[in-house]
Design a protein around this motif. Structure first.
Motif, PDB file in Angstrom:
ATOM      1  N   GLY A  78     -15.023  12.598  23.147  1.00  0.00           N
ATOM      2  CA  GLY A  78     -13.579  12.611  22.911  1.00  0.00           C
ATOM      3  C   GLY A  78     -13.438  13.994  22.038  1.00  0.00           C
ATOM      4  N   VAL A  79     -12.140  14.214  21.610  1.00  0.00           N
ATOM      5  CA  VAL A  79     -11.712  15.525  20.983  1.00  0.00           C
ATOM      6  C   VAL A  79     -11.826  15.013  19.570  1.00  0.00           C
ATOM      7  CG1 VAL A  79      -9.976  17.135  20.596  1.00  0.00           C
ATOM      8  CG2 VAL A  79     -10.447  16.350  22.895  1.00  0.00           C
ATOM      9  N   LEU A  80     -12.504  15.904  18.666  1.00  0.00           N
ATOM     10  CA  LEU A  80     -12.357  15.310  17.146  1.00  0.00           C
ATOM     11  C   LEU A  80     -11.231  16.352  16.666  1.00  0.00           C
ATOM     12  CD1 LEU A  80     -13.958  14.161  14.952  1.00  0.00           C
ATOM     13  CD2 LEU A  80     -15.364  16.369  14.627  1.00  0.00           C
ATOM     14  N   ASP A  81     -10.358  15.730  15.792  1.00  0.00           N
ATOM     15  CA  ASP A  81      -9.495  16.307  15.023  1.00  0.00           C
ATOM     16  C   ASP A  81     -10.138  16.948  13.715  1.00  0.00           C
ATOM     17  OD1 ASP A  81      -7.210  15.574  16.219  1.00  0.00           O
ATOM     18  OD2 ASP A  81      -6.521  14.191  15.007  1.00  0.00           O
ATOM     19  N   PHE A  82      -9.814  18.231  13.670  1.00  0.00           N
ATOM     20  CA  PHE A  82     -10.425  19.122  12.640  1.00  0.00           C
ATOM     21  C   PHE A  82      -9.447  19.738  11.571  1.00  0.00           C
ATOM     22  CE2 PHE A  82     -13.778  22.069  11.226  1.00  0.00           C
ATOM     23  CZ  PHE A  82     -14.941  20.944  10.885  1.00  0.00           C
ATOM     24  N   PRO A  83      -9.838  19.781  10.464  1.00  0.00           N
ATOM     25  CA  PRO A  83      -8.853  20.303   9.620  1.00  0.00           C
ATOM     26  C   PRO A  83      -8.374  21.865   9.838  1.00  0.00           C
ATOM     27  CG  PRO A  83     -10.550  19.369   8.286  1.00  0.00           C
ATOM     28  CD  PRO A  83     -11.034  19.040   9.610  1.00  0.00           C
ATOM     29  N   GLU A  84      -7.257  22.136   9.578  1.00  0.00           N
ATOM     30  CA  GLU A  84      -6.469  23.751  10.053  1.00  0.00           C
ATOM     31  C   GLU A  84      -7.566  24.662   9.168  1.00  0.00           C
ATOM     32  OE1 GLU A  84      -3.802  24.943  11.714  1.00  0.00           O
ATOM     33  OE2 GLU A  84      -4.097  23.011  13.144  1.00  0.00           O
TER      34      GLU A  84
END
Ligand SMILES: Cc1cc2nc3c(=O)[nH]c(=O)nc-3n(C[C@H](O)[C@H](O)[C@H](O)COP(=O)(O)OP(=O)(O)OC[C@H]3O[C@@H](n4cnc5c(N)ncnc54)[C@H](O)[C@@H]3O)c2cc1C
Ligand SMILES: [Zn+2]
Lengths: 416, 92
Positions: free
Chosen positions: B84-90
């Motif tokens: 999956g696609v991992l949300d990562f801090p901006e």
């Protein structure tokens, strides 16, 4: 001021009013011949041996916090030289020899206590592996004795020799191993270096390196820019952070290791013991507390604190080896950041940047290395060339396939 | 104690997982250079801050989970299944 029975007596008679600070608090100059980044054991030892080698060089140690606030003041104080692979055996044995003369050399009481280090084994294959390591040590002139279960019980009467799950079959004993009061090591080297003219500058964080044309020309710090044509990095858990400032890629990860101290009790343990069926090591301090630790928390971390699952694991091991400690209370617990290299062995070497030198990758075991690490790093910086003792501790050993993996753990730094 | 949200089982204690390292590296093609393989096996950014990493839920569904975790604060930002696609801090 030289410390001696006479200075102690005369100060005692004068109400201890005449003691002087053991090192100065100088402001940073604009320029030094050599800068060492990191005022831990290794940085301070390096400065001390450099100042001895190079009487006329101007040298500074830059420490972002206070000296002794890093791992040198956080470790479980064990020293030993019971390694099997030749580069490690010779390097750590050199270190142990330096420990043996350290207090006389520094005129400082570091409470070097050669109370012995006993590695327990719990199975026949483990005995074979330990015997092999002991033989390798003896071939290199290092002391090692293989003890059977009866001798172990004699040495440590409180030990659970018939542990139901992991009965103790014996142990590999290094009588010359032991413990050292860790913060006295930082202070002793700081005092020795200061007396030789080294500026120890605290609260001075290096925030960048001045690199031009492939050579280093100085550092940027929170207290201004300082020029130097030779710079040594000795920042332990922050090795990757400093290497990145120089654009150097490293096989290193930072991991947290915890340490524990129990309430003080009467003497029950006069040697260092390690549990061979897990990872646990314990000694008793002169104040009476049991000082112990175990595995890393096993995830990347720059937080100087660990988590409870690891604490629980370490305490379980403590009770497995010494059931009598089950009712003791814990007094203190803390964490430190380990610069875990990908083969468990360190770096003391030149870097691709001219004038920039690296000391790091110390993993769990860098305290015992402190004297030899400083000694070899000083030699490397002074001569722009490694000493035979640290010639193998290079960055490129991984790419060349010459890893020094004492544990045989493979490329997993958290398993080293 | 880290509490890690497994995409399949929900939020669980770190003691149910085994850490499996940096998830930002990927296997180079088989004809890549020695240098590329060296970097893949050994070189890590080792950031002080946000880190993409693998945790193996051995004590649960046994799936590998991607985790965005802060190495300085131990805060967890997001998790995702292996593919999956991992949300990562901006700011990372
Ligand atoms: C819990 C624990 C138990 C251990 N037990 C043992 C043991 O029993 N035996 C053993 O041999 N080893 C042990 N070790 C390992 C040993 O303590 C370390 O390998 C060794 O102390 C590291 O070298 P050092 O003393 O120079 O590190 P440190 O004392 O950490 O020195 C590095 C210094 O660099 C400074 N620094 C970082 N970044 C910057 C910057 N940008 N600018 C300026 N300064 C900076 C830091 O503030 C720090 O003071 C243990 C470690 C821990 C944490
Ligand atoms: Zn799961």
């Amino acid at each position: 001021m030289r410390y001696s029975v006479f200075s102690l007596l005369s100060q005692g008679l004068r109400g201890n009013t005449g003691w002087k600070p053991a090192w100065r608090q100088p402001a940073p100059k604009n320029q030094y011949d050599i800068i060492i980044i990191g005022g831990g054991g290794h940085g301070l030892a390096t400065a001390y041996y450099l100042a001895k080698l190079h009487k006329r060089a101007s040298i500074a140690v830059l420490e972002k916090g206070w000296i002794g606030g890093g791992n040198v003041g956080r470790n479980t104080t064990i020293i030993r030289s019971n390694y099997m692979l030749p580069p490690n055996t010779h390097f750590y044995e050199h270190s142990l020899k330096l420990w043996e003369g350290l207090e006389q050399d520094l005129n400082f009481n570091a409470m070097v206590s050669q109370r012995g280090v006993l590695n327990l084994f719990h199975s026949d294959p483990q005995r074979d592996a330990f015997a092999r390591r002991g033989n390798a040590m003896r071939l290199a002139g290092v002391d090692a004795e293989l003890l059977d279960a009866k001798q172990v019980k004699q040495l440590i009467p409180v030990i659970d020799i018939d542990n139901a799950r992991f009965p103790i079959e014996g142990g590999l004993f290094q009588p010359r191993g032991g413990t050292v009061r860790h913060d006295a090591v930082a202070w002793g080297y700081a005092r020795g270096a200061d007396a030789l003219g080294v500026d120890i500058i605290q609260n001075c964080e290096v925030t960048g390196l001045d690199i031009e044309g492939g050579s280093v020309h100085g550092v940027h710090t929170t207290r201004g820019d300082i020029r130097a044509e030779r710079v040594g990095i000795a920042v332990a858990g922050h090795t990757s952070v400093l290497a990145q400032m120089a654009g150097i890629e490293l096989p290193v990860e930072s991991h947290v290791l915890q340490a524990f101290v129990s309430e003080g009790i009467k003497p029950m343990l006069d040697t260092v013991v390690t549990f061979g069926a897990g990872h646990f090591y314990v000694s008793q301090s002169d104040k009476g507390g049991l000082v112990f630790g175990g595995d890393l928390d096993r995830y990347n971390s720059y937080a100087q604190r660990g988590n409870l699952p690891t604490a629980q694991n370490v305490l379980t091991e403590a009770v497995a080896v010494l059931p009598a400690v089950a009712r003791l209370r814990l007094l203190r617990q803390w964490g430190g950041i380990m610069d875990m290299s990908y083969d468990g062995s360190p770096f003391i070497c030149k870097t691709p940047v001219k004038g920039l030198y690296l000391n790091g990758g110390w993993c769990y075991g860098g305290f015992k290395a402190t004297p030899a690490s400083g000694w070899c790093f000083a030699h490397t910086i002074a001569n722009d060339k490694a000493h035979d003792l640290n010639a193998h501790f290079t960055i490129d050993r991984f790419e060349r396939g010459h890893v020094i993996d004492e544990k045989g753990a493979g490329p997993f730094p958290w398993a080293q | 104690m880290h509490r890690i949200k497994c995409p399949f089982c929900g939020e669980r204690d770190e003691s149910e997982y085994i850490y499996q390292g940096d998830a930002s590296v990927s296997h180079p093609p088989f004809d890549a250079s020695i240098g590329d393989f060296y970097r893949y096996v050994y070189v890590r950014d080792n950031p002080k801050g946000w880190h993409r990493e693998w945790w193996h839920h051995v004590g649960g569904c046994r799936m590998w989970v991607q985790v965005a975790r802060n190495t300085l604060t131990h805060e967890i930002y997001a998790t995702a299944p292996a593919g999956g696609v991992l949300d990562f801090p901006e700011d990372a």
